[in-house]
Design an enzyme around this catalytic site. Structure first.
Site, PDB file in Angstrom:
ATOM      1  N   ASP A 170       1.002  -1.233  -0.050  1.00 35.39           N
ATOM      2  CA  ASP A 170      -0.111  -0.219  -0.389  1.00 35.39           C
ATOM      3  C   ASP A 170       1.013   1.316   0.365  1.00 35.39           C
ATOM      4  O   ASP A 170       0.251   1.979   0.204  1.00 35.39           O
ATOM      5  CB  ASP A 170      -0.682   0.047   1.104  1.00 35.39           C
ATOM      6  N   ASP A 185     -10.317  -5.773  11.112  1.00 27.50           N
ATOM      7  CA  ASP A 185     -10.309  -6.984  11.129  1.00 27.50           C
ATOM      8  C   ASP A 185     -11.616  -7.332  11.858  1.00 27.50           C
ATOM      9  O   ASP A 185     -12.673  -8.356  12.067  1.00 27.50           O
ATOM     10  CB  ASP A 185      -9.666  -7.712  11.261  1.00 27.50           C
TER      11      ASP A 185
END
Length: 731
Positions: free
Chosen positions: A141, A443
């Site tokens: 990223d 998550d």
């Protein structure tokens, strides 16, 4: 033969001593109720001194008691899992095994060094699993050509490393970890040769990283570097997608002629005007990209610092997914996160050993652990939004015979649009499909919503840790990480998907309570701050807030305090910790609650009121040499100028002044009755002073770079002195 096929691939055992624990918890709760009764029954009347202080103590003790009650959900029904990998080996032929797609995520090459990232990649490429069924994806990223260069170097070294690992069955299969382990294998000649190759590769990568540029020879040699010609910044660039090894290509082999796993580099498109949704966005891009390249039925995701420490853990996970009787409703298998750089006494409490060795076994008993972002195996179709139905049956064998094989260039061109920043517009990605957006702990909320769709998860904590990562090595890093986690959990509690209401009748009550227990971490700051300040100030004033030693009510306080902390110590030791490690854990518990959780609570309120936006900070994986040396010697590092340290230092100073003041009063006035009248307040203030000894050393005694900055020392001294004198003379 039929009976062998019907044998279970895993076994679930109830924890021993559950009845004894429940009896103990019952007695402790009775003691807590007596403390509440004492507070309720002795509230000063309207107009009497100390009424609101007493009510504040009642509120704090109500909170502590109710929170402790919630934590029992994490211990009430503990279960332990074991797998039977040998049965799985014999039950399925190689062609019948599922494909495994492994996602490794990195975001910034300056705090997550490329050499560390590729060591994680090596550890999973060398799994003891059919290579043609294995595909590894690196999501960068940060869009760094240095990381791409490191992965390109890794794709060449893998031709030597993978056959070496499989030939000699080495563990772990991260080269850096393996060579650092100091093992003395019999195959000395081959080990020396492979180590030399690794060190040469490491030197090339480290040199490029330090210089901040790619060698011209490498740049001209590989077409992939041309994709950085239009690169503006890490926040503004096109999709970079490179298939470095195509596992379907018969020419993609190691030096022994064995098949190599597929290896893919991805830096998804980013534009300043489009939200990129941090790690959740990167994971969702990987899900789409991998579906067009390998489309493995099982996905393993790892943080870039979390290398695989066990080459057989894939088989452990598959034992759950592929069990004929009890595997059909399992969405994900979560392994604990271990840390390779942990000191003996875990000075910053980073190992979370009670959570991983006790609490997660408890939530597993109620339907499954939380998804914690790394070291987790998922069913792909569940991540893609499938809801559970009782008639759900999964076919592991894929029919790829009639699929047209495309060249790498064709496949890259066809797949690139799936990683564009506009692909998700007007779709369910980030909502019903993939990882959930809008939360700092994407998550955890993703795992929660998966369980609300009828799926279960399992927790496997094998004797040999499946994954090892890098723990924070400074107090500042630890507190910032804890702030992000606790803030994300509170966001879940306050969202429409809150376990307090949304999950009702969707998951078990025990699992609901388990989630809530973690979701309200940050709220603990209020009661902890009150208890850390008010009793000590009243001790300095000579006003008692607790029963005397001779008072029958004293027994309830004495039993609850002693039983709670003795149990905590025993639990910590049973989890593999040390006595000094437990003491360090208590210190960090106090520091987290008075700083990380406080700032998390404040930030969550501000974000709820739309005053600030969600941000995501990456924990640094590199540190200066002197910082590392202090960590290895278990010397706390207070060197950063942080508002959190100002709070910690002020609280420590305040309690030191109060304790010194009351000791002076006892000695000068020979008033030894204070020990009998105010024993619990003395105990509390004395414990707060004792637990802050490393901080006092950092304030007054140390001269190294890890000492408390002078500005914080002066500020905390003035603030604490002002609080004590104001309370003494103005009350």
């Amino acid at each position: 033969m039929e009976s062998e096929k019907s044998m279970p691939l895993f076994e679930t055992k109830k924890a021993k001593g559950r009845v004894m624990h429940r009896l103990f918890a019952g007695t402790l709760f009775m003691g807590v109720c007596f403390i509440w009764a004492y507070r309720f029954g002795n509230i000063p009347r309207e107009g009497e001194d100390g009424r609101w202080v007493w009510i504040g103590l009642l509120g704090a003790e109500l909170w502590f008691g109710l929170y402790w009650l919630l934590t029992q959900a994490l211990r009430w029904n503990q279960v332990y899992r074991c797998t039977f990998k040998d049965r799985l080996y014999h039950r399925y032929a190689e062609e019948d095994l599922p494909g495994i797609d492994i996602f490794v995520c990195t975001a910034d090459s300056t705090v997550e060094p490329p050499i560390m990232v590729i060591n994680t990649v090596f550890s999973v490429m060398a799994y003891d699993y059919p290579a043609k069924k294995l595909s590894v994806y690196l999501s960068d990223d940060g869009g760094s050509n240095l990381t791409f260069y490191a992965l390109l170097e890794a794709s060449n070294f893998a031709r030597y490393w993978i056959p070496y690992c499989k030939k000699f069955k080495v563990e772990p299969r991260s080269p850096a970890a393996y060579f650092a382990s100091g093992s003395n294998p019999n195959h000395y000649g081959e080990t020396t040769a492979i180590k030399k190759l690794y060190e040469e590769m490491e030197d090339r990568i480290e040199t490029a990283t330090k210089l901040g540029r790619i060698p011209e020879e490498a740049r001209l040699k590989h077409r992939g570097f041309s994709q950085w010609d239009s690169y503006s910044s890490r926040h503004d660039h096109d999709t970079v997608l490179q298939i470095l090894i195509d596992g379907k290509d018969p020419n993609a082999t190691d030096i022994d002629g064995g098949t190599l796993p597929t290896l893919v580099y991805l830096a998804r498109e980013k534009r300043p005007q489009h939200p990129h949704n941090f790690k959740a966005g990167a994971m969702n891009a990987l899900i789409r990209v991998s579906s067009n390249i390998s489309n493995g039925q099982i996905i393993l995701n790892l943080d870039c610092d979390m290398y695989s420490n066990n080459s057989l853990c894939i088989w452990d996970a598959l034992c759950f997914f592929m069990d004929n009787e009890n595997g059909h409703d399992i969405a994900f298998v979560q392994f604990p996160q271990g840390f390779e750089n942990m000191t003996k006494n875990d000075i910053y409490g980073s190992s979370l050993i009670v959570i991983y060795n006790m609490e997660f076994h408890g939530v597993d008993g109620f339907g499954g652990p939380l998804y914690i972002g790394s070291g987790c195996f998922h069913r792909r179709d569940v991540l893609c939004g499938r809801k559970f139905t009782k008639d759900y049956k999964f076919q592991w064998k894929k029919d790829d015979e009639n699929k047209i094989q495309k060249s790498m260039q064709e496949l890259e061109k066809e797949t690139k649009p799936l990683a564009s920043c506009t692909y998700e517009q007007n779709t369910e990605w980030g909502n019903e499909i993939g990882l959930k957006y809008g939360c700092l702990v994407e998550d955890v909320i993703t795992g929660l919503l998966t369980q609300c769709k009828g799926w279960k998860s399992v927790y496997l904590n094998p004797e040999r840790k499946a994954f090892l990562g890098v723990a924070p090595i400074t107090l500042s890093q630890t507190l910032v990480q804890q702030k992000r986690w606790s803030e994300g959990h509170l966001q879940i509690l306050l969202s429409k998907y809150s376990p307090a209401w949304y999950t009702h009748a969707k998951i078990s009550l025990g699992l609901q309570l388990g989630y809530i227990c973690y979701n309200i971490w940050s709220v603990n700051c209020l009661a902890t701050l009150y208890y850390s300040i008010i009793p000590s100030l009243y001790l300095l004033k000579g006003i008692s807030l607790y029963p005397q030693v001779s008072d029958p009510w004293f027994r309830s306080f004495a039993y609850v305090i002693s039983a709670k902390y003795i149990y905590s110590l025993v639990e910590f030791l049973c989890s593999g910790g040390t006595i000094l490690g437990w003491w360090n854990e208590q210190r960090i518990w106090l520091y987290k609650r008075t700083t990380s959780y406080l700032f998390a609570l404040i930030d969550t309120i501000l974000k709820t009121l739309k005053f600030t936006n969600v941000t995501f900070s990456i924990t640094a994986k590199v540190a200066d040499e002197d910082v590392s040396q202090r960590y290895e010697k278990e010397i706390m590092d207070f060197g950063a100028s942080s508002p959190m340290f100002t709070i910690l230092a002020t609280l420590a100073m305040l309690n030191l002044f109060c304790f010194a003041g009351v000791v002076k009063k006892v000695i000068m006035d020979e008033n030894f009755r204070l020990f009998e009248e105010m024993f619990l307040q003395l105990l509390l203030c004395g414990a707060l002073v004792l637990i802050n000894l490393p901080l006092y050393q950092g304030l007054f005694l140390r001269k190294d770079k890890g000492k408390v900055p002078s500005s914080i020392t002066i500020k905390s001294f003035i603030l604490a002195l002002l609080a004590c004198t104001s309370f003494t003379f103005l009350y």
